[in-house]
Design a protein around this motif. Structure first.
Motif, PDB file in Angstrom:
ATOM      1  N   GLN A  75       0.834  -1.207   0.000  1.00 61.52           N
ATOM      2  CA  GLN A  75       0.000   0.000   0.000  1.00 61.52           C
ATOM      3  C   GLN A  75       0.866   1.253   0.000  1.00 61.52           C
ATOM      4  O   GLN A  75       0.544   2.239  -0.666  1.00 61.52           O
ATOM      5  N   HIS A  76       1.977   1.213   0.722  1.00 59.07           N
ATOM      6  CA  HIS A  76       2.905   2.344   0.733  1.00 59.07           C
ATOM      7  C   HIS A  76       3.520   2.548  -0.660  1.00 59.07           C
ATOM      8  O   HIS A  76       3.634   3.685  -1.140  1.00 59.07           O
ATOM      9  N   ILE A  77       3.889   1.464  -1.315  1.00 53.07           N
ATOM     10  CA  ILE A  77       4.446   1.547  -2.670  1.00 53.07           C
ATOM     11  C   ILE A  77       3.419   2.158  -3.618  1.00 53.07           C
ATOM     12  O   ILE A  77       3.738   3.044  -4.409  1.00 53.07           O
ATOM     13  N   GLU A  78       2.173   1.689  -3.542  1.00 53.06           N
ATOM     14  CA  GLU A  78       1.116   2.247  -4.393  1.00 53.06           C
ATOM     15  C   GLU A  78       0.987   3.757  -4.177  1.00 53.06           C
ATOM     16  O   GLU A  78       0.910   4.529  -5.135  1.00 53.06           O
ATOM     17  N   HIS A  79       0.982   4.171  -2.933  1.00 54.72           N
ATOM     18  CA  HIS A  79       0.858   5.595  -2.619  1.00 54.72           C
ATOM     19  C   HIS A  79       2.066   6.384  -3.138  1.00 54.72           C
ATOM     20  O   HIS A  79       1.910   7.446  -3.738  1.00 54.72           O
ATOM     21  N   MET A  80       3.270   5.849  -2.915  1.00 51.68           N
ATOM     22  CA  MET A  80       4.496   6.509  -3.401  1.00 51.68           C
ATOM     23  C   MET A  80       4.472   6.690  -4.913  1.00 51.68           C
ATOM     24  O   MET A  80       5.003   7.666  -5.435  1.00 51.68           O
ATOM     25  N   MET A  81       3.861   5.741  -5.600  1.00 49.39           N
ATOM     26  CA  MET A  81       3.842   5.764  -7.054  1.00 49.39           C
ATOM     27  C   MET A  81       2.631   6.505  -7.622  1.00 49.39           C
ATOM     28  O   MET A  81       2.382   6.460  -8.816  1.00 49.39           O
ATOM     29  N   GLY A  82       1.878   7.177  -6.764  1.00 47.06           N
ATOM     30  CA  GLY A  82       0.830   8.056  -7.259  1.00 47.06           C
ATOM     31  C   GLY A  82      -0.590   7.559  -7.135  1.00 47.06           C
ATOM     32  O   GLY A  82      -1.517   8.233  -7.579  1.00 47.06           O
ATOM     33  N   ARG A  83      -0.801   6.408  -6.541  1.00 45.22           N
ATOM     34  CA  ARG A  83      -2.176   5.950  -6.366  1.00 45.22           C
ATOM     35  C   ARG A  83      -2.800   6.699  -5.201  1.00 45.22           C
ATOM     36  O   ARG A  83      -2.295   6.672  -4.090  1.00 45.22           O
ATOM     37  N   ARG A  84      -3.897   7.378  -5.472  1.00 43.34           N
ATOM     38  CA  ARG A  84      -4.524   8.195  -4.442  1.00 43.34           C
ATOM     39  C   ARG A  84      -5.814   7.590  -3.915  1.00 43.34           C
ATOM     40  O   ARG A  84      -6.240   7.889  -2.810  1.00 43.34           O
ATOM     41  N   GLU A  85      -6.486   6.758  -4.721  1.00 42.27           N
ATOM     42  CA  GLU A  85      -7.752   6.176  -4.283  1.00 42.27           C
ATOM     43  C   GLU A  85      -7.597   4.673  -4.200  1.00 42.27           C
ATOM     44  O   GLU A  85      -7.191   4.032  -5.158  1.00 42.27           O
ATOM     45  N   LYS A  86      -7.915   4.094  -3.069  1.00 42.92           N
ATOM     46  CA  LYS A  86      -7.910   2.653  -2.903  1.00 42.92           C
ATOM     47  C   LYS A  86      -9.307   2.145  -3.236  1.00 42.92           C
ATOM     48  O   LYS A  86     -10.302   2.795  -2.915  1.00 42.92           O
ATOM     49  N   SER A  87      -9.383   1.009  -3.897  1.00 43.26           N
ATOM     50  CA  SER A  87     -10.674   0.406  -4.213  1.00 43.26           C
ATOM     51  C   SER A  87     -11.345  -0.032  -2.921  1.00 43.26           C
ATOM     52  O   SER A  87     -10.768  -0.772  -2.142  1.00 43.26           O
ATOM     53  N   ILE A  88     -12.554   0.455  -2.717  1.00 43.00           N
ATOM     54  CA  ILE A  88     -13.297   0.134  -1.497  1.00 43.00           C
ATOM     55  C   ILE A  88     -14.664  -0.395  -1.899  1.00 43.00           C
ATOM     56  O   ILE A  88     -15.361   0.226  -2.702  1.00 43.00           O
ATOM     57  N   GLN A  89     -15.045  -1.534  -1.358  1.00 40.03           N
ATOM     58  CA  GLN A  89     -16.347  -2.152  -1.609  1.00 40.03           C
ATOM     59  C   GLN A  89     -16.646  -2.228  -3.104  1.00 40.03           C
ATOM     60  O   GLN A  89     -17.695  -1.803  -3.568  1.00 40.03           O
ATOM     61  N   ALA A  90     -15.688  -2.761  -3.861  1.00 40.37           N
ATOM     62  CA  ALA A  90     -15.824  -3.012  -5.297  1.00 40.37           C
ATOM     63  C   ALA A  90     -16.035  -1.746  -6.120  1.00 40.37           C
ATOM     64  O   ALA A  90     -16.626  -1.777  -7.179  1.00 40.37           O
ATOM     65  N   THR A  91     -15.557  -0.611  -5.632  1.00 37.42           N
ATOM     66  CA  THR A  91     -15.546   0.613  -6.418  1.00 37.42           C
ATOM     67  C   THR A  91     -14.117   0.822  -6.901  1.00 37.42           C
ATOM     68  O   THR A  91     -13.227   1.131  -6.108  1.00 37.42           O
ATOM     69  N   TYR A  92     -13.894   0.580  -8.194  1.00 35.87           N
ATOM     70  CA  TYR A  92     -12.550   0.599  -8.762  1.00 35.87           C
ATOM     71  C   TYR A  92     -12.319   1.869  -9.569  1.00 35.87           C
ATOM     72  O   TYR A  92     -13.262   2.511 -10.026  1.00 35.87           O
ATOM     73  N   HIS A  93     -11.039   2.213  -9.756  1.00 35.88           N
ATOM     74  CA  HIS A  93     -10.644   3.440 -10.445  1.00 35.88           C
ATOM     75  C   HIS A  93      -9.421   3.159 -11.313  1.00 35.88           C
ATOM     76  O   HIS A  93      -8.688   2.195 -11.077  1.00 35.88           O
ATOM     77  N   ASP A  94      -9.176   4.051 -12.286  1.00 40.42           N
ATOM     78  CA  ASP A  94      -7.907   4.026 -13.007  1.00 40.42           C
ATOM     79  C   ASP A  94      -6.785   4.237 -11.999  1.00 40.42           C
ATOM     80  O   ASP A  94      -6.956   4.949 -11.002  1.00 40.42           O
ATOM     81  N   ARG A  95      -5.616   3.622 -12.261  1.00 43.00           N
ATOM     82  CA  ARG A  95      -4.520   3.770 -11.313  1.00 43.00           C
ATOM     83  C   ARG A  95      -3.171   3.487 -11.976  1.00 43.00           C
ATOM     84  O   ARG A  95      -3.079   2.624 -12.834  1.00 43.00           O
ATOM     85  N   PRO A  96      -2.153   4.210 -11.530  1.00 42.97           N
ATOM     86  CA  PRO A  96      -0.816   3.970 -12.076  1.00 42.97           C
ATOM     87  C   PRO A  96      -0.262   2.618 -11.650  1.00 42.97           C
ATOM     88  O   PRO A  96       0.476   1.975 -12.401  1.00 42.97           O
ATOM     89  N   ILE A  97      -0.634   2.159 -10.440  1.00 48.35           N
ATOM     90  CA  ILE A  97      -0.177   0.847  -9.981  1.00 48.35           C
ATOM     91  C   ILE A  97      -1.182   0.286  -8.984  1.00 48.35           C
ATOM     92  O   ILE A  97      -1.778   1.021  -8.199  1.00 48.35           O
ATOM     93  N   ASP A  98      -1.368  -1.007  -9.080  1.00 48.29           N
ATOM     94  CA  ASP A  98      -2.194  -1.747  -8.136  1.00 48.29           C
ATOM     95  C   ASP A  98      -1.402  -2.997  -7.782  1.00 48.29           C
ATOM     96  O   ASP A  98      -0.898  -3.681  -8.675  1.00 48.29           O
ATOM     97  N   ILE A  99      -1.251  -3.273  -6.515  1.00 49.49           N
ATOM     98  CA  ILE A  99      -0.531  -4.464  -6.068  1.00 49.49           C
ATOM     99  C   ILE A  99      -1.439  -5.227  -5.107  1.00 49.49           C
ATOM    100  O   ILE A  99      -1.853  -4.692  -4.086  1.00 49.49           O
ATOM    101  N   ASP A 100      -1.736  -6.471  -5.462  1.00 49.66           N
ATOM    102  CA  ASP A 100      -2.581  -7.322  -4.623  1.00 49.66           C
ATOM    103  C   ASP A 100      -1.774  -8.492  -4.090  1.00 49.66           C
ATOM    104  O   ASP A 100      -1.012  -9.123  -4.842  1.00 49.66           O
ATOM    105  N   LEU A 101      -1.950  -8.812  -2.822  1.00 49.24           N
ATOM    106  CA  LEU A 101      -1.390 -10.034  -2.261  1.00 49.24           C
ATOM    107  C   LEU A 101      -2.313 -11.174  -2.677  1.00 49.24           C
ATOM    108  O   LEU A 101      -3.520 -11.119  -2.425  1.00 49.24           O
ATOM    109  N   LEU A 102      -1.742 -12.183  -3.331  1.00 46.39           N
ATOM    110  CA  LEU A 102      -2.544 -13.292  -3.844  1.00 46.39           C
ATOM    111  C   LEU A 102      -2.468 -14.523  -2.947  1.00 46.39           C
ATOM    112  O   LEU A 102      -3.491 -15.107  -2.613  1.00 46.39           O
ATOM    113  N   HIS A 103      -1.255 -14.933  -2.611  1.00 47.67           N
ATOM    114  CA  HIS A 103      -1.015 -16.073  -1.725  1.00 47.67           C
ATOM    115  C   HIS A 103       0.178 -15.758  -0.835  1.00 47.67           C
ATOM    116  O   HIS A 103       1.105 -15.068  -1.268  1.00 47.67           O
TER     117      HIS A 103
END
Length: 138
Positions: A75-103
């Motif tokens: 989440q810190h990396i996303e913010h550093m790289m310009g992501r300002r809005e986090k997807s909340i309750q399935a509301t998604y947005h355009d973003r420079p980077i998204d990082i999800d933990l999968l396993h």
């Protein structure tokens, strides 16, 4: 003790490939060594409308951090790289980077902050295909 973490990365703004490569570089410095990276896959936005297509990848990382520490770092990396809005309750947005933990190892975790394995893997081809590529290189 080292753990195996799989992450999914996506970008649909700006120089998408550079954003993914920069995020992987920072992940390697802050979370742990990146052992494998999938080929890049282009996809349509999922869960929202946008004219900007995504570039996606998955990676396998070795880490000594806990799952929640990994989440906070990504989440810190996303913010550093310009992501300002986090997807909340399935509301998604355009973003420079998204990082999800999968396993994270074979851990099953269900907290308000983090669910592992990621609950939407099966619904997202752009996650499943790159993930199977890096899992296959174990």
């Amino acid at each position: 003790m080292l753990h195996t973490l799989y992450i999914g990365l996506g970008s649909n703004l700006g120089d998408r490939q550079s954003h993914i490569l920069e995020a992987l570089r920072i992940v390697g410095l802050t979370i742990g060594p990146v052992e494998a990276v999938s080929t890049l896959m282009e996809s349509e936005p999922w869960g929202f409308q946008s004219q900007n297509r995504f570039l996606n990848a998955a990676a396998r990382i070795r880490t000594s951090l806990s799952p929640l520490q990994c989440l906070r770092q990504t989440q810190h990396i996303e913010h550093m790289m310009g992501r300002r809005e986090k997807s909340i309750q399935a509301t998604y947005h355009d973003r420079p980077i998204d990082i999800d933990l999968l396993h994270y190892d074979k851990l099953e975790l269900h907290t308000p902050e983090l669910t592992l394995p990621h609950p939407l893997i099966a619904q997202r081809e752009f996650v499943r295909i790159p993930l199977s590529e890096v899992q296959g290189s174990d």
